[in-house]
Design a protein around this motif. Structure first.
Motif, PDB file in Angstrom:
ATOM      1  N   UNK A  61     -38.446  59.405 -40.172  1.00  0.00           N
ATOM      2  CA  UNK A  61     -39.646  59.249 -40.650  1.00  0.00           C
ATOM      3  C   UNK A  61     -40.365  57.183 -39.416  1.00  0.00           C
ATOM      4  N   UNK A  62     -40.968  57.183 -39.187  1.00  0.00           N
ATOM      5  CA  UNK A  62     -41.545  55.904 -38.696  1.00  0.00           C
ATOM      6  C   UNK A  62     -41.136  54.455 -39.749  1.00  0.00           C
ATOM      7  N   UNK A 103     -38.877  52.713 -36.386  1.00  0.00           N
ATOM      8  CA  UNK A 103     -38.797  52.666 -34.681  1.00  0.00           C
ATOM      9  C   UNK A 103     -40.702  53.136 -34.674  1.00  0.00           C
ATOM     10  N   UNK A 104     -40.344  52.676 -33.207  1.00  0.00           N
ATOM     11  CA  UNK A 104     -42.535  53.332 -32.908  1.00  0.00           C
ATOM     12  C   UNK A 104     -41.996  54.210 -32.171  1.00  0.00           C
ATOM     13  N   UNK A 105     -43.443  55.711 -32.575  1.00  0.00           N
ATOM     14  CA  UNK A 105     -43.175  57.026 -31.528  1.00  0.00           C
ATOM     15  C   UNK A 105     -42.721  56.539 -30.133  1.00  0.00           C
ATOM     16  N   UNK A 106     -43.747  56.151 -29.266  1.00  0.00           N
ATOM     17  CA  UNK A 106     -43.954  56.016 -28.335  1.00  0.00           C
ATOM     18  C   UNK A 106     -42.825  55.970 -27.650  1.00  0.00           C
ATOM     19  N   UNK A 107     -41.660  54.738 -28.225  1.00  0.00           N
ATOM     20  CA  UNK A 107     -40.453  54.715 -27.825  1.00  0.00           C
ATOM     21  C   UNK A 107     -39.149  55.557 -27.931  1.00  0.00           C
ATOM     22  N   UNK A 134     -39.461  59.453 -29.202  1.00  0.00           N
ATOM     23  CA  UNK A 134     -40.575  60.457 -29.502  1.00  0.00           C
ATOM     24  C   UNK A 134     -39.657  61.655 -29.877  1.00  0.00           C
ATOM     25  N   UNK A 135     -38.166  61.291 -29.409  1.00  0.00           N
ATOM     26  CA  UNK A 135     -37.649  62.717 -29.733  1.00  0.00           C
ATOM     27  C   UNK A 135     -36.783  62.486 -31.453  1.00  0.00           C
ATOM     28  N   UNK A 136     -36.871  60.911 -31.660  1.00  0.00           N
ATOM     29  CA  UNK A 136     -37.183  61.235 -33.083  1.00  0.00           C
ATOM     30  C   UNK A 136     -37.713  61.398 -33.917  1.00  0.00           C
ATOM     31  N   UNK A 137     -39.193  61.810 -33.400  1.00  0.00           N
ATOM     32  CA  UNK A 137     -40.531  61.544 -34.100  1.00  0.00           C
ATOM     33  C   UNK A 137     -40.605  63.477 -33.916  1.00  0.00           C
TER      34      UNK A 137
END
Length: 614
Positions: A161-162, A171-175, A177-180
């Protein structure tokens, strides 16, 4: 000819779309039927936060305690005295028709044995070492109660979770996205588990404000849930994909403009167990809040916070049992009802039966009579619910005013319910012709209480019949014209209450106070007319102003007040409760002066979710 053909096709398409929409609405209404009728549910906030008795999840999110210290509570969560069957029986006894339990709060600790990647669970990580969700769901189903599961979309403990805390982001979702996407897979797997294991009737989401519908992949989540249960009911916190509104803590002044809504409400100031939070509402306040919600066509989801060993605090048990006392007595006026009639027709709380052939009045005080204005037809019968011995008479006049006489009624300790039965659904006129409120006629009425009531009603509606009457600001040296038939007791009341009558304007609009009121010329003093003998403190909603002082008009007694459900960081006002000593009540009508810090300001906005707990 070609144009005509095109028009026919377009018309056919429009009709087809219209039919599809109508069918969708019918299906939606059908699945919501049990929820609409239920009226009362019990919310349960139970998790590791009950070990130390601190705020659920928010305590570490707001950095009141660090995350490691917060999670150490896992080692103290024993559930050693947990008896889910007794929980379910108590909930049923309260009159509730459903329960909603926190399967996982924002802290990410799951009550069941979740197999989702890197899930933190009570069976796997807490002292209890057992699934505490499954036996409770089984107990609910065995007692015939509907199953609601609370599920937090955010998981501040999960590495995928971010967001971690208010000041710390992973982290930032846009940087990344795989983690998100890994987090989306994680939370959707948990919802798959809850759906397949428990087949809930309702899913109560929370925390959607942290991301957009697109980021949560909310449409896909909704489709996932409907795969298990096409009739699953979703609250309003899956972004825009819910079935009903969820105002939180503050009872709305104006009913939400949606067919279905539910007020979630704590008994004290806390959702979970907090041993030092003794700011409990009284059982009387909870019943009256419930009646308020019913009168606006909603549901009440009242919260309990069990201790870490699984026992429910005694004060919470007492409140639930008193709800059970009241609901068992007044079932007819609760479960299959809709919102009541306009305030201009009845100065109080009311509801209509689903057939519209019964009108229920919720009385919060013991009094000799009450009135309904603009009623097109007489009722066929009037009675007090739960008291077959009560004698209730009524009068109906040419101005379409119904006066219900209650002097021979034994009143409930919290809220008395009067039922008016009709042969056909009653019609209520707007801006109806009022009774003759000429001052001379009222002064000659030998029934002082009726005369005083009519004077207060006229003033509340902006018709100050005392203008140029000879009334003075202080009630002294009156030059009001009298006759041998003038009732001296009414004159005495006018003299005593003059401050609230002299050059005052119309009172509060619907929703703020369950009675009549006036406002001083400078709009800085609010006058409340209190009928009969209140069963508890009188309540004011939606007053933005700070209150400087409260006193009894013509008496001088200063009154205490207490404000509940006021969040210090929110502009939304709490509910003001004012205690009036019984021995200080006026036998005809008591008038309370509420002195404000500045001219009156009212809060009439929508009450929604609390998106921040500082």
């Amino acid at each position: 000819m070609k144009n005509r053909a095109i028009k026919v096709v377009l018309l056919g398409l429009l009709l087809s779309v219209s039919n599809v929409n109508a069918q969708a609405r019918a299906i939606s209404n059908q699945k919501m039927e049990w929820f609409k009728k239920a009226k009362l549910g019990v919310f349960i906030h139970w998790g590791i936060y009950s070990v130390n008795g601190i705020s659920e999840s928010w305590s570490f999110f707001n950095n009141y305690i660090n995350h490691d210290q917060y999670m150490k509570q896992l080692s103290g969560f024993s559930a050693s005295k947990y008896k889910p069957g007794q929980w379910a029986e108590l909930i049923k006894e309260s009159g509730a028709k459903y329960a909603v339990i926190t399967t996982k709060h924002h802290d990410g600790v799951s009550l069941w044995n979740s197999k989702a990647e890197r899930a933190i669970t009570i069976p796997g990580d807490a002292l209890a070492k057992k699934d505490v969700l499954s036996p409770f769901v089984s107990a609910l189903k065995n007692t015939g109660l509907k199953t609601g599961l609370y599920f937090s979309l955010p998981d501040w403990s999960h590495p995928y979770y971010d967001i971690n805390t208010r000041t710390k982001k992973r982290y930032e979702i846009k940087t990344d996205p795989k983690r998100w996407q890994s987090f989306i897979s994680y939370y959707q797997k948990q919802l798959n588990e809850l759906s397949s294991l428990y087949n809930p009737d309702l899913l109560w989401f929370d925390g959607d404000w942290e991301h957009t519908s697109e980021e949560w992949q909310a449409p896909e989540t909704l489709n996932l849930l409907k795969k298990y249960n096409p009739d699953i009911i979703i609250n309003s916190r899956l972004t825009t994909h819910g079935d009903y509104e969820t105002p939180e803590q503050g009872a709305p002044v104006i009913a939400p403009q949606t067919p279905y809504w539910e007020l979630c409400y704590t008994m004290n100031d806390s959702w979970g167990y907090q041993p030092y939070d003794n700011n409990y509402k009284t059982p009387n306040m909870i019943v009256r809040t419930f009646a308020d919600v019913i009168s606006m066509g909603g549901n009440l989801l009242v919260d309990i916070g069990p201790q870490s060993d699984g026992t429910i605090p005694q004060k919470q048990v007492e409140i639930l049992k008193n709800l059970g006392r009241w609901t068992s007595k007044n079932k007819k006026a609760i479960y299959e009802t809709d919102h009541g009639i306009p305030f201009e027709n009845y100065k109080g709380k009311s509801a209509l039966s689903s057939s519209k052939k019964s009108l229920f009045l919720y009385l919060e005080e013991a009094k000799d009579f009450t009135k309904i204005y603009g009623l097109a037809t007489m009722p066929s019968a009037v009675k007090v619910l739960g008291d077959d011995q009560a004698i209730v008479n009524f009068d109906y006049n040419k101005e379409k005013t119904l006066t219900i006489h209650l002097s021979k009624v034994k009143f409930d300790q919290d809220v008395t319910v009067v039922e008016l039965a009709f042969e056909t659904p009653p019609v209520f006129f707007k801006n109806s012709v009022k009774e003759d409120h000429s001052l001379s006629r009222l002064l000659e009425n030998k029934n002082t209480k009726l005369a005083v009531y009519d004077i207060a009603d006229a003033l509340h509606n902006g018709n100050n019949i005392l203008t140029n009457s000879g009334l003075t600001a202080d009630g002294l040296d009156l030059s009001i014209k009298t006759t041998p038939q003038t009732n001296p007791e009414t004159i005495n009341w006018l003299s005593k209450s003059a401050e609230a009558l002299f050059e005052t304007g119309n009172g509060l609009p619907d929703g703020h106070y369950s009675g009549m009121s006036t406002l001083s010329k400078d709009r800085q003093t609010l006058y409340l007319f209190v009928e009969g003998i209140p069963n508890g403190p009188i309540a004011l909603k939606g007053i933005k102003n700070e209150i400087a002082r409260i006193r009894i008009v013509g008496d001088g007694t200063l009154l205490d007040h207490k404000i509940y459900n006021k969040l210090y960081w929110s502009e939304r006002p709490g509910i003001v409760y004012i205690d009036i000593p019984r021995e200080r009540l006026d036998r005809n009508m008591t008038v309370i002066a509420v002195l404000l810090s500045k001219p009156l300001e009212l809060y009439r906005e929508k009450v929604g979710a609390i998106e921040n707990n500082l």
